[in-house]
Design a protein around this motif. Sequence first.
Motif, mmCIF file in Angstrom:
data_model
loop_
_atom_site.group_PDB
_atom_site.id
_atom_site.type_symbol
_atom_site.label_atom_id
_atom_site.label_comp_id
_atom_site.label_asym_id
_atom_site.label_seq_id
_atom_site.Cartn_x
_atom_site.Cartn_y
_atom_site.Cartn_z
ATOM 1 N N VAL B 2 0.828 -1.200 0.000
ATOM 2 C CA VAL B 2 0.000 0.000 0.000
ATOM 3 C C VAL B 2 0.856 1.240 0.000
ATOM 4 C CG1 VAL B 2 -1.920 -1.133 1.114
ATOM 5 C CG2 VAL B 2 -0.143 -0.086 2.499
ATOM 6 N N LYS B 3 0.338 2.279 -0.615
ATOM 7 C CA LYS B 3 1.185 3.448 -0.769
ATOM 8 C C LYS B 3 0.425 4.752 -0.671
ATOM 9 C CE LYS B 3 5.234 2.202 -3.433
ATOM 10 N NZ LYS B 3 5.962 2.340 -4.676
ATOM 11 N N VAL B 4 1.154 5.734 -0.144
ATOM 12 C CA VAL B 4 0.754 7.125 -0.229
ATOM 13 C C VAL B 4 1.866 7.818 -1.000
ATOM 14 C CG1 VAL B 4 0.270 9.240 1.038
ATOM 15 C CG2 VAL B 4 -0.521 7.042 1.947
ATOM 16 N N THR B 5 1.516 8.397 -2.120
ATOM 17 C CA THR B 5 2.518 8.977 -3.008
ATOM 18 C C THR B 5 2.365 10.481 -3.062
ATOM 19 O OG1 THR B 5 2.479 6.976 -4.377
ATOM 20 C CG2 THR B 5 3.463 8.948 -5.340
ATOM 21 N N GLN B 6 3.467 11.163 -2.774
ATOM 22 C CA GLN B 6 3.500 12.616 -2.910
ATOM 23 C C GLN B 6 4.277 12.944 -4.167
ATOM 24 O OE1 GLN B 6 3.980 13.092 1.832
ATOM 25 N NE2 GLN B 6 4.132 14.985 0.720
ATOM 26 N N SER B 7 3.733 13.862 -4.945
ATOM 27 C CA SER B 7 4.217 14.047 -6.312
ATOM 28 C C SER B 7 5.650 14.546 -6.394
ATOM 29 C CB SER B 7 3.296 15.012 -7.065
ATOM 30 O OG SER B 7 3.160 16.217 -6.334
ATOM 31 N N SER B 8 6.090 15.328 -5.434
ATOM 32 C CA SER B 8 7.445 15.876 -5.490
ATOM 33 C C SER B 8 8.174 15.597 -4.193
ATOM 34 C CB SER B 8 7.412 17.392 -5.725
ATOM 35 O OG SER B 8 6.669 17.715 -6.873
ATOM 36 N N ARG B 9 9.463 15.263 -4.283
ATOM 37 C CA ARG B 9 10.272 15.100 -3.073
ATOM 38 C C ARG B 9 10.865 16.431 -2.632
ATOM 39 N NH1 ARG B 9 11.952 10.014 -1.542
ATOM 40 N NH2 ARG B 9 12.576 11.106 0.350
ATOM 41 N N VAL B 24 -1.577 11.138 -3.440
ATOM 42 C CA VAL B 24 -2.470 10.098 -3.928
ATOM 43 C C VAL B 24 -2.245 8.832 -3.109
ATOM 44 C CG1 VAL B 24 -3.079 8.650 -5.899
ATOM 45 C CG2 VAL B 24 -2.440 11.037 -6.267
ATOM 46 N N GLN B 25 -3.361 8.194 -2.693
ATOM 47 C CA GLN B 25 -3.254 6.920 -1.978
ATOM 48 C C GLN B 25 -4.042 5.850 -2.725
ATOM 49 O OE1 GLN B 25 -6.082 5.555 -0.194
ATOM 50 N NE2 GLN B 25 -7.450 7.338 -0.069
ATOM 51 N N ASP B 26 -3.515 4.612 -2.634
ATOM 52 C CA ASP B 26 -4.134 3.514 -3.384
ATOM 53 C C ASP B 26 -4.781 2.487 -2.457
ATOM 54 O OD1 ASP B 26 -1.035 1.658 -4.172
ATOM 55 O OD2 ASP B 26 -1.965 2.243 -2.269
ATOM 56 N N MET B 27 -5.138 2.917 -1.246
ATOM 57 C CA MET B 27 -5.657 1.977 -0.258
ATOM 58 C C MET B 27 -7.162 2.116 -0.047
ATOM 59 S SD MET B 27 -2.538 2.611 2.384
ATOM 60 C CE MET B 27 -2.445 4.323 1.935
ATOM 61 N N ASP B 28 -7.796 2.971 -0.843
ATOM 62 C CA ASP B 28 -9.230 3.213 -0.685
ATOM 63 C C ASP B 28 -9.571 3.731 0.717
ATOM 64 O OD1 ASP B 28 -12.387 1.438 -0.993
ATOM 65 O OD2 ASP B 28 -11.729 3.275 -1.988
ATOM 66 N N HIS B 29 -8.648 4.504 1.290
ATOM 67 C CA HIS B 29 -8.871 5.084 2.611
ATOM 68 C C HIS B 29 -9.815 6.274 2.527
ATOM 69 C CE1 HIS B 29 -4.969 3.448 4.683
ATOM 70 N NE2 HIS B 29 -5.887 2.521 4.473
ATOM 71 N N GLU B 30 -10.670 6.376 3.554
ATOM 72 C CA GLU B 30 -11.588 7.517 3.596
ATOM 73 C C GLU B 30 -10.871 8.801 4.025
ATOM 74 O OE1 GLU B 30 -14.036 3.985 3.571
ATOM 75 O OE2 GLU B 30 -12.449 4.538 4.965
ATOM 76 N N ASN B 31 -9.947 8.645 4.951
ATOM 77 C CA ASN B 31 -9.385 9.819 5.615
ATOM 78 C C ASN B 31 -8.014 10.178 5.072
ATOM 79 O OD1 ASN B 31 -11.596 9.581 7.518
ATOM 80 N ND2 ASN B 31 -10.433 7.892 8.405
ATOM 81 N N MET B 32 -7.818 11.446 4.833
ATOM 82 C CA MET B 32 -6.512 11.922 4.380
ATOM 83 C C MET B 32 -6.154 13.181 5.136
ATOM 84 S SD MET B 32 -6.537 11.066 0.291
ATOM 85 C CE MET B 32 -4.735 11.161 0.147
ATOM 86 N N PHE B 33 -4.841 13.381 5.307
ATOM 87 C CA PHE B 33 -4.335 14.436 6.187
ATOM 88 C C PHE B 33 -3.118 15.114 5.549
ATOM 89 C CE2 PHE B 33 -6.649 12.665 9.825
ATOM 90 C CZ PHE B 33 -6.769 11.335 9.457
#
Lengths: 110, 115
Positions: B2-9, B24-33
Amino acid sequence: DQQVKQNSPSLSVQEGRISILNCDYTNSMFDYFLWYKKYPAEGPTFLISISSIKDKNEDGRFTVFLNKSAKHLSLHIVPSQPGDSAVYFCATGSQGNLIFGKGTKLSVKP
Amino acid sequence: DVKVTQSSRYLVKRTGEKVFLECVQDMDHENMFWYRQDPGLGLRLIYFSYDVKMKEKGDIPEGYSVSREKKERFSLILESASTNQTSMYLCASSLQAGTGRGGYTFGSGTRLTVV
């Protein structure tokens, strides 16, 4: 006022010895406690957690202790390794969002 | 995995620019912060979202806005970047609000420098 406090901004330990990181919280309703580890230029990664019905949880070299009466938890790392050098955040919550401490920077000297 | 991807480092922007940080997250999570991390100040919550098109202010929302048009994507917007917004920005997601096994999954972070 901080609900989660990590009173030691930094800790230095010799390789092979025990590292003890501490965290205090104020709200007795918090029912789940987590530790995250963060290397520079990376996001925090989950390390270990404990629920309020337990007082100890162990995972390899990492053990978390919870003292509910004192509202205190600690993370023990035994034996400490240079690769453990990172910032450690404790976090807790109940029904709401996680609340993070300010972190403790651990340096493990070879 | 599972991943949370931020577009720029790493990102360098000029004062006054409008800056978009994408997550962007690929885990179908409801909550993002969205958090920012600064030395001695720990992780400070900027904004969060429990559902598409929903947003809630965190502890330090001033100077920021967010957008969540799709479940998997949560954008942080600096309307007019200032030097005091130079920081490490971290995106996270979770299946349920706050607690639960593993808590939040974080992205790798974006180191933003405003000059």
